[in-house]
Design a protein around this motif. Sequence first.
Motif, PDB file in Angstrom:
ATOM      1  N   ARG A   1       5.696   8.305  16.591  1.00  0.00           N
ATOM      2  CA  ARG A   1       5.401   6.857  16.840  1.00  0.00           C
ATOM      3  C   ARG A   1       5.226   6.828  18.401  1.00  0.00           C
ATOM      4  N   TRP A   2       3.955   6.687  18.624  1.00  0.00           N
ATOM      5  CA  TRP A   2       3.317   6.264  20.079  1.00  0.00           C
ATOM      6  C   TRP A   2       3.350   4.909  20.339  1.00  0.00           C
ATOM      7  N   THR A   3       4.388   4.361  21.483  1.00  0.00           N
ATOM      8  CA  THR A   3       4.293   3.123  21.973  1.00  0.00           C
ATOM      9  C   THR A   3       3.351   3.108  23.082  1.00  0.00           C
ATOM     10  N   VAL A   4       2.519   2.220  23.105  1.00  0.00           N
ATOM     11  CA  VAL A   4       1.372   1.898  24.025  1.00  0.00           C
ATOM     12  C   VAL A   4       2.194   1.359  25.571  1.00  0.00           C
ATOM     13  N   THR A   5       1.665   2.182  26.350  1.00  0.00           N
ATOM     14  CA  THR A   5       2.105   1.475  27.788  1.00  0.00           C
ATOM     15  C   THR A   5       0.962   1.089  28.564  1.00  0.00           C
ATOM     16  N   SER A   6      -0.140   1.573  28.316  1.00  0.00           N
ATOM     17  CA  SER A   6      -1.403   1.051  29.005  1.00  0.00           C
ATOM     18  C   SER A   6      -2.510   0.706  28.154  1.00  0.00           C
ATOM     19  N   PRO A   7      -2.796  -0.519  27.682  1.00  0.00           N
ATOM     20  CA  PRO A   7      -2.314  -1.735  28.286  1.00  0.00           C
ATOM     21  C   PRO A   7      -1.043  -2.133  27.877  1.00  0.00           C
ATOM     22  N   ARG A   8      -0.175  -2.854  28.668  1.00  0.00           N
ATOM     23  CA  ARG A   8       1.186  -2.839  28.167  1.00  0.00           C
ATOM     24  C   ARG A   8       1.542  -3.474  26.978  1.00  0.00           C
ATOM     25  N   ALA A   9       0.899  -4.669  26.629  1.00  0.00           N
ATOM     26  CA  ALA A   9       1.178  -5.268  25.264  1.00  0.00           C
ATOM     27  C   ALA A   9       2.639  -5.678  25.001  1.00  0.00           C
ATOM     28  N   GLY A  10       3.030  -5.974  26.170  1.00  0.00           N
ATOM     29  CA  GLY A  10       4.670  -6.470  26.027  1.00  0.00           C
ATOM     30  C   GLY A  10       5.505  -5.435  25.381  1.00  0.00           C
ATOM     31  N   GLY A  11       5.032  -4.108  25.461  1.00  0.00           N
ATOM     32  CA  GLY A  11       5.721  -2.945  24.679  1.00  0.00           C
ATOM     33  C   GLY A  11       5.947  -2.995  23.328  1.00  0.00           C
ATOM     34  N   ARG A  12       4.781  -3.937  22.438  1.00  0.00           N
ATOM     35  CA  ARG A  12       5.046  -4.093  21.222  1.00  0.00           C
ATOM     36  C   ARG A  12       3.977  -3.456  20.443  1.00  0.00           C
ATOM     37  N   ALA A  13       2.888  -2.677  21.215  1.00  0.00           N
ATOM     38  CA  ALA A  13       2.001  -2.001  20.482  1.00  0.00           C
ATOM     39  C   ALA A  13       2.322  -0.651  20.159  1.00  0.00           C
ATOM     40  N   HIS A  14       2.044  -0.156  19.125  1.00  0.00           N
ATOM     41  CA  HIS A  14       2.407   1.228  18.790  1.00  0.00           C
ATOM     42  C   HIS A  14       1.831   1.883  17.598  1.00  0.00           C
ATOM     43  N   LEU A  15       1.320   3.020  17.604  1.00  0.00           N
ATOM     44  CA  LEU A  15       0.568   3.881  16.695  1.00  0.00           C
ATOM     45  C   LEU A  15       0.993   5.003  16.159  1.00  0.00           C
ATOM     46  N   THR A  16       0.954   5.365  15.026  1.00  0.00           N
ATOM     47  CA  THR A  16       1.351   6.592  14.294  1.00  0.00           C
ATOM     48  C   THR A  16       0.133   7.156  13.513  1.00  0.00           C
ATOM     49  N   PHE A  17      -0.033   8.717  13.857  1.00  0.00           N
ATOM     50  CA  PHE A  17      -0.925   9.319  13.252  1.00  0.00           C
ATOM     51  C   PHE A  17      -0.753  10.193  12.145  1.00  0.00           C
ATOM     52  N   ASP A  18      -1.276  10.346  10.886  1.00  0.00           N
ATOM     53  CA  ASP A  18      -0.774  11.063   9.820  1.00  0.00           C
ATOM     54  C   ASP A  18      -2.142  11.929   9.431  1.00  0.00           C
ATOM     55  N   GLU A  19      -2.138  13.048  10.095  1.00  0.00           N
ATOM     56  CA  GLU A  19      -3.052  14.106   9.891  1.00  0.00           C
ATOM     57  C   GLU A  19      -3.257  14.633   8.514  1.00  0.00           C
ATOM     58  N   ARG A  20      -1.976  14.566   7.572  1.00  0.00           N
ATOM     59  CA  ARG A  20      -2.324  15.075   6.155  1.00  0.00           C
ATOM     60  C   ARG A  20      -3.000  13.872   5.404  1.00  0.00           C
ATOM     61  N   LYS A  21      -2.726  12.663   5.743  1.00  0.00           N
ATOM     62  CA  LYS A  21      -3.206  11.551   4.660  1.00  0.00           C
ATOM     63  C   LYS A  21      -4.878  11.168   5.685  1.00  0.00           C
ATOM     64  N   GLY A  22      -4.853  11.601   7.005  1.00  0.00           N
ATOM     65  CA  GLY A  22      -6.080  11.123   7.856  1.00  0.00           C
ATOM     66  C   GLY A  22      -6.124   9.923   7.755  1.00  0.00           C
ATOM     67  N   THR A  23      -4.939   9.163   8.520  1.00  0.00           N
ATOM     68  CA  THR A  23      -4.791   7.841   8.809  1.00  0.00           C
ATOM     69  C   THR A  23      -4.111   7.631   9.961  1.00  0.00           C
ATOM     70  N   VAL A  24      -4.340   6.125  10.516  1.00  0.00           N
ATOM     71  CA  VAL A  24      -3.452   5.825  11.669  1.00  0.00           C
ATOM     72  C   VAL A  24      -3.068   4.459  11.550  1.00  0.00           C
ATOM     73  N   ALA A  25      -1.878   4.022  11.737  1.00  0.00           N
ATOM     74  CA  ALA A  25      -1.315   2.710  11.438  1.00  0.00           C
ATOM     75  C   ALA A  25      -0.263   2.320  12.514  1.00  0.00           C
ATOM     76  N   GLY A  26      -0.246   0.923  12.797  1.00  0.00           N
ATOM     77  CA  GLY A  26       0.696   0.559  13.646  1.00  0.00           C
ATOM     78  C   GLY A  26       0.532  -0.705  14.008  1.00  0.00           C
ATOM     79  N   SER A  27       0.800  -1.105  15.271  1.00  0.00           N
ATOM     80  CA  SER A  27       0.589  -2.590  15.751  1.00  0.00           C
ATOM     81  C   SER A  27       0.096  -2.609  16.783  1.00  0.00           C
ATOM     82  N   LEU A  28      -1.120  -3.830  17.090  1.00  0.00           N
ATOM     83  CA  LEU A  28      -1.860  -3.691  18.391  1.00  0.00           C
ATOM     84  C   LEU A  28      -1.057  -4.749  19.372  1.00  0.00           C
ATOM     85  N   GLY A  29       0.228  -5.015  19.233  1.00  0.00           N
ATOM     86  CA  GLY A  29       0.992  -5.934  20.041  1.00  0.00           C
ATOM     87  C   GLY A  29       1.404  -7.280  19.315  1.00  0.00           C
ATOM     88  N   CYS A  30       0.465  -7.493  18.336  1.00  0.00           N
ATOM     89  CA  CYS A  30       0.916  -8.807  17.521  1.00  0.00           C
ATOM     90  C   CYS A  30       0.636  -8.601  16.062  1.00  0.00           C
TER      91      CYS A  30
END
Length: 257
Positions: free
Chosen positions: A158-187
């Motif tokens: 789970r990669w929490t975005v620090t730049s842009p800061r997005a209030g610490g709410r943005a995060h992304l998780t990659f799944d190479e096996r499924k070939g996807t990325v999912a998470g939050s853009l901050g809102c």
Amino acid sequence: MDRQKQRMTLTAAAMLVPLMAACGSEKADGGSGSVGAERPVTGVRWNVDSVTADGKTHQAPTGAHVTIAEGRAEGSLGCNTFGADATVDGDRVRLGRTMATEMACEDTPMAFEETLARTLSGHEFEARVDGDRLTLTTDRGEAVRLTKAEDARLSGTRWTVTSPRAGGRAHLTFDERKGTVAGSLGCNKVNAKATVRDGHITLGPPATTRMMCEDSLMADEKTLLRLFDGTLKYGVDHQTLTLTSENGTSVRAVAGR
């Protein structure tokens, strides 16, 4: 509760006394940057395992680490961050006066931070590397034991975005096996196809929710959305992920937060 906060604040302030009192700051001179030709000390993030000082060994909390690069040593005492001038010459490592932040941290033993700071500040060490382990020993017998940190994995972290800061709410998780990325853009939540190959990630068009949020979050979301529907360069350096799109958008994120 007030007494506890007061005690922690006083302890944090007391920690700085040995830092400021230490002397013998060294200037960087290039150094060899290694102990032996194939056992580098510089450019490596070393997690602190323990510190031996005053005849006692203190186990390090999670998060304490040191990196020596370009004439500087930087890292964390466990909660507070620090920096110092550093010189590496053969198997000798010299650190100048250590300067640290002054936060009072409930989850990190302040006594350990004080001990580590005092041991590192203004001293010269003999460096011994054994595989992925490093031991720094002073002529007085004080020792800092460290282990080479492994890079976080791109997939499954789970990669929490620090730049842009997005209030610490943005995060992304990659799944190479499924070939996807999912998470939050901050809102808003987001997901997309993601193909990882040869230092690049190709992202498909994003599918998002449609919530309206405060203006600052929406601005950060627009920046993050520029990553999608294109190919990115990516790099993982210890616990930090950098994503750079073809249109020049750059995003940084940290692991596990």
